[in-house]
Motif scaffolding. Sequence first.
Motif, PDB file in Angstrom:
ATOM      1  N   SER A  60      37.311   9.881  83.323  1.00  0.00           N
ATOM      2  CA  SER A  60      38.278   9.603  83.839  1.00  0.00           C
ATOM      3  C   SER A  60      37.789   9.987  85.001  1.00  0.00           C
ATOM      4  N   ALA A  61      37.210  10.356  86.185  1.00  0.00           N
ATOM      5  CA  ALA A  61      37.040  10.073  87.227  1.00  0.00           C
ATOM      6  C   ALA A  61      36.157   9.276  87.911  1.00  0.00           C
ATOM      7  N   CYS A  62      34.853   8.807  86.983  1.00  0.00           N
ATOM      8  CA  CYS A  62      33.763   7.669  87.815  1.00  0.00           C
ATOM      9  C   CYS A  62      33.006   7.602  87.154  1.00  0.00           C
ATOM     10  N   GLY A  63      33.584   7.207  86.065  1.00  0.00           N
ATOM     11  CA  GLY A  63      33.521   5.953  84.965  1.00  0.00           C
ATOM     12  C   GLY A  63      32.150   6.054  84.420  1.00  0.00           C
ATOM     13  N   ALA A  64      31.629   7.595  84.800  1.00  0.00           N
ATOM     14  CA  ALA A  64      29.358   7.906  83.449  1.00  0.00           C
ATOM     15  C   ALA A  64      30.865   8.180  82.454  1.00  0.00           C
ATOM     16  N   LEU A  65      29.582   8.313  81.122  1.00  0.00           N
ATOM     17  CA  LEU A  65      29.594   7.895  79.882  1.00  0.00           C
ATOM     18  C   LEU A  65      28.960   9.421  79.427  1.00  0.00           C
ATOM     19  N   ASP A  66      30.443  10.490  79.229  1.00  0.00           N
ATOM     20  CA  ASP A  66      29.939  11.227  78.836  1.00  0.00           C
ATOM     21  C   ASP A  66      30.814  12.023  77.681  1.00  0.00           C
ATOM     22  N   ALA A  67      30.232  13.100  76.922  1.00  0.00           N
ATOM     23  CA  ALA A  67      31.350  13.398  75.919  1.00  0.00           C
ATOM     24  C   ALA A  67      32.576  14.006  76.032  1.00  0.00           C
ATOM     25  N   SER A  68      32.411  14.578  77.905  1.00  0.00           N
ATOM     26  CA  SER A  68      33.277  15.022  77.857  1.00  0.00           C
ATOM     27  C   SER A  68      34.095  14.439  79.066  1.00  0.00           C
ATOM     28  N   ASP A  69      35.422  14.961  79.061  1.00  0.00           N
ATOM     29  CA  ASP A  69      35.922  13.994  79.986  1.00  0.00           C
ATOM     30  C   ASP A  69      37.041  14.818  81.171  1.00  0.00           C
ATOM     31  N   PRO A  70      36.678  15.730  82.375  1.00  0.00           N
ATOM     32  CA  PRO A  70      35.235  14.730  83.329  1.00  0.00           C
ATOM     33  C   PRO A  70      33.951  15.174  82.825  1.00  0.00           C
ATOM     34  N   CYS A  71      33.013  14.304  83.306  1.00  0.00           N
ATOM     35  CA  CYS A  71      31.752  13.479  82.944  1.00  0.00           C
ATOM     36  C   CYS A  71      31.169  15.763  83.181  1.00  0.00           C
ATOM     37  N   ALA A  72      30.145  15.643  82.608  1.00  0.00           N
ATOM     38  CA  ALA A  72      29.446  16.911  83.520  1.00  0.00           C
ATOM     39  C   ALA A  72      28.982  16.987  84.887  1.00  0.00           C
ATOM     40  N   ILE A  73      28.630  15.982  85.624  1.00  0.00           N
ATOM     41  CA  ILE A  73      28.605  15.798  86.928  1.00  0.00           C
ATOM     42  C   ILE A  73      29.855  16.573  87.853  1.00  0.00           C
ATOM     43  N   CYS A  74      30.680  15.583  87.391  1.00  0.00           N
ATOM     44  CA  CYS A  74      32.576  15.404  88.056  1.00  0.00           C
ATOM     45  C   CYS A  74      32.726  17.177  88.027  1.00  0.00           C
ATOM     46  N   ALA A  75      32.521  17.535  86.478  1.00  0.00           N
ATOM     47  CA  ALA A  75      33.209  18.759  86.474  1.00  0.00           C
ATOM     48  C   ALA A  75      32.340  19.802  87.326  1.00  0.00           C
ATOM     49  N   ASP A  76      30.913  19.832  88.111  1.00  0.00           N
ATOM     50  CA  ASP A  76      30.133  20.615  87.949  1.00  0.00           C
ATOM     51  C   ASP A  76      30.293  21.081  89.605  1.00  0.00           C
ATOM     52  N   PRO A  77      30.645  21.817  90.140  1.00  0.00           N
ATOM     53  CA  PRO A  77      31.163  22.883  91.341  1.00  0.00           C
ATOM     54  C   PRO A  77      30.288  22.943  91.987  1.00  0.00           C
ATOM     55  N   HIS A  78      29.341  22.721  91.706  1.00  0.00           N
ATOM     56  CA  HIS A  78      27.969  22.904  92.487  1.00  0.00           C
ATOM     57  C   HIS A  78      27.330  21.976  93.680  1.00  0.00           C
TER      58      HIS A  78
END
Length: 200
Positions: A60-78
């Motif tokens: 819902s943040a970036c539009g990428a496809l993932d099994a989690s929302d937010p996706c792994a990249i959006c959720a990655d604090p690093h």
Amino acid sequence: MAASASPEIERLIALLAKLPGLGPRSARRAALALLKRREQLLDPLAQAMAEAGRKVRPCSACGALDASDPCAICADPHRDGTILCVIEEVGALWALERASAFRGRYHVLGGLLSALDGVGPDSLRIGELVERARATGVREVILALPATVDGQTTAHYLAERLTGAGVEVTMLARGVPVGGELDWLDDGTIVQALRARRPA
Ligand SMILES: [Zn+2]
């Protein structure tokens, strides 16, 4: 032997033929390969498709496809949330991630503006991009769009829409590819490479 395949097989072929890169002929070959290798190919593929269809959704943040929302990249604090890289489709994200050269976050447009195909700004995730860029913290938006007419039209439109958002808007460099020989390049690439030259 029947003159044509059964309706079940014809349906499988017709659906396979809709996949990018597969025409009716290659779809027939693919269907045959699947049916001949039920345990190794057909069943696991059907299972993988059902699972992906059930679990994978656009972030819902970036539009990428993932099994989690937010996706792994959006959720990655690093990941660096101050840089947004705008791309046409998720395939470009995978390419950039393979290169491991970008540590910011992404924004998937979901296509490009195209007068010919009737794609206007409202069909793409442009409003969401402007909103994200305005949000606190974002300082640079990289437009990593294709070097095509539609790609460049979209980039110019986005640059205009992002003026006043308080972010620096940059574009990918165009030029000589790694391992590229000059006499193999098209004129457009040579012109761009000369314009984008930098101190050695
Ligand atoms: Zn995301």
